[in-house]
Design an enzyme around this catalytic site. Structure first.
Site, PDB file in Angstrom:
ATOM      1  N   GLN A 175       0.689  -1.163   0.354  1.00 31.95           N
ATOM      2  CA  GLN A 175       0.319   0.116  -0.175  1.00 31.95           C
ATOM      3  C   GLN A 175       0.777   1.164   0.075  1.00 31.95           C
ATOM      4  O   GLN A 175       0.866   2.003   0.117  1.00 31.95           O
ATOM      5  CB  GLN A 175      -1.202  -0.012   1.429  1.00 31.95           C
ATOM      6  CG  GLN A 175      -2.124  -1.455   1.189  1.00 31.95           C
ATOM      7  CD  GLN A 175      -2.294  -1.133   2.209  1.00 31.95           C
ATOM      8  OE1 GLN A 175      -3.401  -1.448   3.121  1.00 31.95           O
ATOM      9  NE2 GLN A 175      -2.176  -2.383   3.549  1.00 31.95           N
ATOM     10  N   ASN A 176       2.235   1.300  -0.261  1.00 32.32           N
ATOM     11  CA  ASN A 176       2.885   2.051   0.101  1.00 32.32           C
ATOM     12  C   ASN A 176       3.166   2.900  -0.986  1.00 32.32           C
ATOM     13  O   ASN A 176       3.037   1.970  -2.265  1.00 32.32           O
ATOM     14  CB  ASN A 176       4.393   1.369   1.002  1.00 32.32           C
ATOM     15  CG  ASN A 176       4.417   1.364   2.089  1.00 32.32           C
ATOM     16  OD1 ASN A 176       3.042   1.917   2.866  1.00 32.32           O
ATOM     17  ND2 ASN A 176       5.153   0.741   2.766  1.00 32.32           N
ATOM     18  N   HIS A 231      -2.251   1.861  -4.236  1.00 31.90           N
ATOM     19  CA  HIS A 231      -1.879   2.740  -3.840  1.00 31.90           C
ATOM     20  C   HIS A 231      -1.766   3.679  -5.214  1.00 31.90           C
ATOM     21  O   HIS A 231      -1.085   5.035  -4.635  1.00 31.90           O
ATOM     22  CB  HIS A 231      -2.144   2.919  -2.235  1.00 31.90           C
ATOM     23  CG  HIS A 231      -3.005   2.832  -1.224  1.00 31.90           C
ATOM     24  ND1 HIS A 231      -3.554   2.261  -0.649  1.00 31.90           N
ATOM     25  CD2 HIS A 231      -3.925   2.186  -2.264  1.00 31.90           C
ATOM     26  CE1 HIS A 231      -4.108   2.277   0.191  1.00 31.90           C
ATOM     27  NE2 HIS A 231      -4.807   1.048  -0.874  1.00 31.90           N
ATOM     28  N   CYS A 248       1.273  20.001 -17.345  1.00 35.24           N
ATOM     29  CA  CYS A 248       1.430  18.847 -18.500  1.00 35.24           C
ATOM     30  C   CYS A 248       2.173  19.321 -19.745  1.00 35.24           C
ATOM     31  O   CYS A 248       1.235  20.792 -19.855  1.00 35.24           O
ATOM     32  CB  CYS A 248       0.133  18.092 -17.978  1.00 35.24           C
ATOM     33  SG  CYS A 248       0.344  16.977 -19.473  1.00 35.24           S
ATOM     34  N   CYS A 278      -0.506  19.015 -22.285  1.00 35.05           N
ATOM     35  CA  CYS A 278      -1.894  19.431 -22.986  1.00 35.05           C
ATOM     36  C   CYS A 278      -1.933  20.436 -21.688  1.00 35.05           C
ATOM     37  O   CYS A 278      -3.021  21.822 -21.871  1.00 35.05           O
ATOM     38  CB  CYS A 278      -2.888  18.851 -22.337  1.00 35.05           C
ATOM     39  SG  CYS A 278      -3.274  18.049 -20.690  1.00 35.05           S
ATOM     40  N   PRO A 310       3.552  -4.130  15.856  1.00 40.26           N
ATOM     41  CA  PRO A 310       3.968  -4.089  17.277  1.00 40.26           C
ATOM     42  C   PRO A 310       2.310  -3.884  18.001  1.00 40.26           C
ATOM     43  O   PRO A 310       2.108  -3.916  19.361  1.00 40.26           O
ATOM     44  CB  PRO A 310       4.449  -2.369  17.110  1.00 40.26           C
ATOM     45  CG  PRO A 310       4.605  -1.805  16.182  1.00 40.26           C
ATOM     46  CD  PRO A 310       3.953  -3.580  15.181  1.00 40.26           C
ATOM     47  N   ALA A 335       8.978  -4.336  11.423  1.00 31.65           N
ATOM     48  CA  ALA A 335       9.470  -5.918  10.712  1.00 31.65           C
ATOM     49  C   ALA A 335      10.441  -5.522  10.554  1.00 31.65           C
ATOM     50  O   ALA A 335      11.400  -6.687  10.156  1.00 31.65           O
ATOM     51  CB  ALA A 335       8.594  -4.654   9.490  1.00 31.65           C
TER      52      ALA A 335
HETATM   53  N1  APR Z   1       6.852  -2.488  11.571  1.00 28.63           N
HETATM   54  C1  APR Z   1       5.854  -2.969  11.670  1.00 28.63           C
HETATM   55  N2  APR Z   1       4.440  -2.666  11.432  1.00 28.63           N
HETATM   56  C2  APR Z   1       4.572  -1.316  12.165  1.00 28.63           C
HETATM   57  C3  APR Z   1       5.762  -0.266  12.234  1.00 28.63           C
HETATM   58  C4  APR Z   1       6.805  -1.245  12.613  1.00 28.63           C
HETATM   59  N3  APR Z   1       8.157  -1.106  12.812  1.00 28.63           N
HETATM   60  N4  APR Z   1       5.869   1.171  12.916  1.00 28.63           N
HETATM   61  C5  APR Z   1       4.326   1.399  13.247  1.00 28.63           C
HETATM   62  N5  APR Z   1       3.673  -0.441  12.345  1.00 28.63           N
HETATM   63  C6  APR Z   1       1.618  -0.414  12.174  1.00 28.63           C
HETATM   64  C7  APR Z   1       1.576   0.319  13.018  1.00 28.63           C
HETATM   65  O1  APR Z   1       1.235  -0.409  14.397  1.00 28.63           O
HETATM   66  C8  APR Z   1      -0.171   0.175  11.846  1.00 28.63           C
HETATM   67  O2  APR Z   1      -0.800  -0.887  12.478  1.00 28.63           O
HETATM   68  O3  APR Z   1       1.983   0.157  10.646  1.00 28.63           O
HETATM   69  C9  APR Z   1       0.734   0.329  10.734  1.00 28.63           C
HETATM   70  C10 APR Z   1       0.241   1.897  10.059  1.00 28.63           C
HETATM   71  O4  APR Z   1      -0.405   1.257   9.992  1.00 28.63           O
HETATM   72  P1  APR Z   1      -1.292   3.079   8.554  1.00 28.63           P
HETATM   73  O5  APR Z   1      -0.590   4.590   9.147  1.00 28.63           O
HETATM   74  O6  APR Z   1      -2.517   2.915   8.741  1.00 28.63           O
HETATM   75  O7  APR Z   1      -0.722   2.615   7.352  1.00 28.63           O
HETATM   76  P2  APR Z   1      -1.391   1.486   6.251  1.00 28.63           P
HETATM   77  O8  APR Z   1      -2.341  -0.102   7.064  1.00 28.63           O
HETATM   78  O9  APR Z   1      -0.333   1.809   5.176  1.00 28.63           O
HETATM   79  O10 APR Z   1      -2.653   2.718   5.770  1.00 28.63           O
HETATM   80  C11 APR Z   1      -3.445   2.428   4.621  1.00 28.63           C
HETATM   81  O11 APR Z   1      -4.097   4.281   4.279  1.00 28.63           O
HETATM   82  O12 APR Z   1      -3.363   5.907   4.800  1.00 28.63           O
HETATM   83  C12 APR Z   1      -3.614   5.611   4.024  1.00 28.63           C
HETATM   84  O13 APR Z   1      -2.835   5.565   1.713  1.00 28.63           O
HETATM   85  C13 APR Z   1      -2.507   5.060   3.054  1.00 28.63           C
HETATM   86  O14 APR Z   1      -1.740   3.072   1.970  1.00 28.63           O
HETATM   87  C14 APR Z   1      -2.149   4.015   3.257  1.00 28.63           C
HETATM   88  C15 APR Z   1      -3.399   3.324   4.020  1.00 28.63           C
END
Ligand code: APR
Length: 272
Positions: free
Chosen positions: A103-104, A121, A168, A171, A235, A252
């Protein structure tokens, strides 16, 4: 079921033939890329990331939103993949039937050696024209706000700044970040490929995702419904806990390398 130690997780990974790794902002947190739930700093401190990441915010104040994305892009360029990203690339090298879905919007999986992660995303590095959503924008190099000034000073101040989006060159319409904003559809081909991989895998690793943003949050649930084991690395507890065979409560960068090492401790040769 919840286990503190990765013994069961290592067994599942060691036996898996088709693996999906779904990552979220948490995996890049240890590379210094803030998650969406972290408080913003500098110029962005009075904003909520979830409010800036919308088409409405861009239309209301393009300079603010483009500046925020340029600031994020600069931070990502200066970040390095961490041992979590590297462990995922090692899983792919070891198990050819592995699909990485992220999702990153950063490129840290690619820089860690993952050949073709599915970006659900979008990407910070693929801006596009607002007038033709499907076609990539052509921007003059001079518009690259990330380029450092000739005197070596970083173009992006630490706190960020407002920046007018480029136009752009084909265009003349505004260029927007090539990411999926809240309320927008996911790229269809990417989402279809992700769903197919989840439905066909025998193990899904959900890493660093809060599991609350749909439809991406559906991916681990599809895998579980299709009979795959789900291992979560986070965590904190999340709503995905319920579908997981094993919850590994840790970061991670800490958990994934030890999981990989434990999975193949007895069998160090890659599977042919
Ligand atoms: N290792 C693993 N997990 C971690 C760490 C780490 N070092 N640090 C934080 N986390 C966890 C948090 O506990 C949380 O559950 O990562 C998660 C991050 O959550 P979000 O910020 O909501 O990220 P994500 O799930 O990718 O969000 C989904 O929503 O914010 C929008 O478009 C954006 O792609 C993103 C989507």
């Amino acid at each position: 079921m919840e286990e503190a130690l990765p013994h069961r997780a290592a067994e599942l990974l060691g036996d898996a033939r088709r693996v999906v790794v779904l990552t979220g902002a948490g995996i890049s947190a240890e590379s210094g890329v803030p998650t969406f739930r972290d408080d913003l700093t500098g110029l962005w401190a009075r904003f909520d990331a979830r409010e800036l990441a919308t088409a409405a915010a861009f239309h209301a104040d393009p300079d603010l939103v483009w500046g925020w994305y340029e600031w994020r892009r600069t931070r990502v360029r200066r970040a390095e993949p961490n041992p979590g990203h590297l462990a995922i690339a090692a899983i792919e090298a070891r198990i050819p039937g592995t699909t990485v879905i992220t999702q990153n919007v950063d490129d840290l999986h690619e820089r860690a050696g993952s050949p073709a992660p599915i970006h659900l995303h979008g990407s910070l590095f693929a801006p596009r024209c607002v007038a033709a959503a499907a076609h990539p924008a052509t921007i003059d190099d001079a518009d690259d706000a990330d380029a450092d000034a000739p005197d070596g000073e970083p173009a992006q101040p630490h706190d960020g700044r407002r920046i007018a989006p480029p136009r752009c060159t084909s265009c003349g319409a505004l260029v927007r970040p090539g990411v999926v904003w809240f309320g927008e559809m996911l790229p269809e081909a990417a989402f279809t490929a992700a769903v197919e991989a989840a439905a066909a895998c025998d193990l899904l690793l959900a890493v660093g995702t809060s599991g609350v943003v749909y439809p991406a949050a559906e991916i681990p649930r599809i895998a579980a419904r299709s009979g795959a084991a789900v291992i979560q690395v986070n965590p904190e507890p999340t709503p995905l806990d319920r579908v997981c065979a094993v919850n590994l409560r840790g970061t991670a960068a800490h958990v994934l390398p030890s999981l990989v090492a434990a999975a193949w401790a007895a069998d160090p040769a890659p599977r042919s």
